[in-house]
Design an enzyme around this catalytic site. Structure first.
Site, PDB file in Angstrom:
ATOM      1  N   LYS A 247       0.842  -1.198   0.000  1.00  0.00           N
ATOM      2  CA  LYS A 247       0.000   0.000   0.000  1.00  0.00           C
ATOM      3  C   LYS A 247       0.873   1.243   0.000  1.00  0.00           C
ATOM      4  O   LYS A 247       1.926   1.266   0.641  1.00  0.00           O
ATOM      5  CB  LYS A 247      -0.891   0.022   1.244  1.00  0.00           C
ATOM      6  CG  LYS A 247      -1.982  -1.001   1.264  1.00  0.00           C
ATOM      7  CD  LYS A 247      -2.738  -1.005   2.587  1.00  0.00           C
ATOM      8  CE  LYS A 247      -3.488   0.275   2.854  1.00  0.00           C
ATOM      9  NZ  LYS A 247      -4.347   0.170   4.056  1.00  0.00           N
TER      10      LYS A 247
ATOM     11  N   SER B 282      -9.940  -1.747   6.891  1.00  0.00           N
ATOM     12  CA  SER B 282      -9.257  -1.486   5.628  1.00  0.00           C
ATOM     13  C   SER B 282      -8.677  -2.700   4.932  1.00  0.00           C
ATOM     14  O   SER B 282      -8.234  -2.600   3.796  1.00  0.00           O
ATOM     15  CB  SER B 282      -8.141  -0.446   5.841  1.00  0.00           C
ATOM     16  OG  SER B 282      -8.696   0.804   6.152  1.00  0.00           O
TER      17      SER B 282
ATOM     18  N   SER C 234      -9.143   0.933   3.015  1.00  0.00           N
ATOM     19  CA  SER C 234      -8.110   1.671   2.315  1.00  0.00           C
ATOM     20  C   SER C 234      -7.142   0.797   1.533  1.00  0.00           C
ATOM     21  O   SER C 234      -6.301   1.310   0.793  1.00  0.00           O
ATOM     22  CB  SER C 234      -7.318   2.521   3.320  1.00  0.00           C
ATOM     23  OG  SER C 234      -6.598   1.701   4.230  1.00  0.00           O
TER      24      SER C 234
END
Length: 479
Positions: free
Chosen positions: A84, A183, A159
């Site tokens: 990420k 997330s 996320s």
């Protein structure tokens, strides 16, 4: 042999270790797929192809030495991964999904990066995230939004949305995600994956600075329980068994049958007092499918009523947004923040330290009370999401979904955006507050068959230390 990207992560590990395919061939195959698919999928912000091929060549050289010297190989030898774009990778820019930051290459690897590289993984790049990881959708102002591989007009969640989209589309065999309020589990559910949030403290969090409530945990996004277990084995240091022998791996444990379980089924949410919501029919269908599958596997399900204190929404929001209030952003660049980030940053800066401490104290009490209630059952069951994956731009008001967009096309309604997120994923954040492990499993598709329509899933929450049990149940259900 099947195409490289069609292999499970466990299967790919096996052919890499045997030498049937090389690490460089594998990296090149996935990089070609990224080049072909990412322009319309938006899963990656940065692709580090040159470095990936160098690292893969080094892995092949290590494989040759190991074969010559009859030495072992690291657990994830040659396995492609991506991180990420909240997690530092040395020499690669970490954008945090924000146009308000200077985008400079990271000086060193984050703890998570070091762990997976040390296990032999090869990084292919950085995946799309919302600004500072704050939202349940992966859209920002620096790159195209991450889209759902099963319907490009829909979001892949957040996320960890870029990572989930990449795994679901076969651009990666599996990926690490981080979960501070859902997330990992939200994008896993949106993209039809298994998503595991480990219990607090089991895995290095990756980007947990400024996390005063200890919400963030790192966990795997994978296409099966076995693949998730393999990544968890790489993330968690091995401990000796009771007699000094090696303890069973998560991969070994995931292959075992779970005991018969008492499972409490609940639609109660700590958000419902401030944001009353009605789960969509697709969410209820997923829950019904999960109940049928669990009962057919021999487990007992019963309706469970859980009481949540109505002070939760304010306390969680205070803790969740504390970090963005202290982020180092030059005053002249604050206008580049998204409306939601800018609004919650201002509110965080206006809060007193006493208010934050009061919220943290309440969340500790909430954790104890909720865990006591959950303890009446072996596991808790609920839908993973209350609605189907939302259209790209739906949360921000820029629902045309034509790419990424200038500030003038965002509505600026931060509170409306936040409310939509809480109604979309109302059963996620309390698990982080409690520090408990949880898993999402894609048990239902709106088109009636796996891969048809949109995925919908269930969430199972277990007591501390139940990661292996959750993986066992997911595997037992056929995932």
């Amino acid at each position: 042999m099947a195409e490289i990207h069609e292999l499970s992560a466990v299967g790919l590990r096996d052919v890499l270790r045997s030498g049937e395919v090389s690490a460089r061939e594998t990296a090149g195959h996935f990089l070609d797929r990224i080049g072909a698919e990412n322009p319309h999928l938006g899963a990656f912000i940065t692709v580090t192809a040159e470095q990936a091929l160098k690292d893969a060549a080094a892995a092949d050289a290590r494989h040759a030495r190991a074969a010559r010297d009859r030495a072992g190989l690291p657990m994830l030898h040659g396995m492609p991964v991506a991180f990420k774009d909240l997690t530092d990778v040395a020499g690669v820019v970490t954008t945090h999904g924000s146009a308000a930051l200077d985008h400079k290459p990271a000086l060193a690897d984050a703890a998570l990066t070091s762990v997976l590289k040390g296990a032999g993984a090869v990084s292919l790049g950085k995946t799309q995230v919302p600004e500072f990881g704050l939202t349940a959708y992966s859209e920002n102002r620096i790159a195209p939004p991450s889209r759902n591989p099963y319907a490009l007009s829909r979001s892949s969640g957040g996320s960890s949305g870029g990572s989930a989209a990449a795994v679901a589309a076969g651009l990666l065999p599996f990926a690490p995600g981080s979960d501070g309020g859902g997330s990992v589990r939200i994008p896993a559910a949106a993209c039809g994956l298994v998503g595991l949030k480990p219990g607090r403290g089991l895995v290095p969090a990756g980007e947990s600075s400024g996390d005063p409530a200890g919400l963030v945990a790192t966990g795997p996004l994978a296409r099966s329980a076995a693949d998730a277990a393999l990544m968890l084995d790489a993330l968690v240091p091995a401990e000796p068994g009771p007699h000094g022998n090696a303890a069973p791996s998560y991969l070994e444990l995931a292959a075992q049958e779970p005991p018969r379980l008492r499972i409490g089924v609940s639609l109660d949410s700590p958000w419902q007092t401030i944001f009353p919501f009605t789960p969509g029919q697709e969410a209820r269908d997923a829950l019904a499918a999960g109940i049928r599958m669990l009962e057919a596997s021999g487990h007992e399900t019963t309706e469970a009523t859980v009481r949540y204190d109505n002070r939760y929404p304010d306390a969680f929001t205070t803790a969740w947004t504390a970090a963005v209030g202290s982020a180092r952003i030059a005053p002249h660049r604050e206008a580049l923040l998204s409306p939601l980030t800018r609004t919650f940053r201002r509110r965080a800066q206006q809060r007193s330290a006493a208010k934050l401490n009061e919220s943290l104290g309440f969340l500790r009490l909430f954790q104890r009370d909720t865990i006591v209630q959950y303890a009446a059952w072996d596991l808790m069951l609920m839908p993973a999401l209350a609605q189907t994956p939302r259209p790209v731009g739906w949360f921000t008001g820029a629902a045309h979904g034509d790419g990424y967009w200038p500030a003038s096309e965002w509505t600026g309604d931060a509170d409306g955006d936040y409310r939509k997120q809480c109604e979309f994923a109302p059963w996620s954040s309390m698990v982080n507050v409690c520090g408990l492990p949880a898993i999402t499993i894609p048990v239902h598709w709106t088109g009636g068959a796996p891969g048809a329509g949109l995925p919908m899933g269930i969430q199972l929450i277990g007591p501390m230390g139940s990661e292996a049990l959750l993986l066992q149940v997911a595997a037992q259900l056929g995932f």
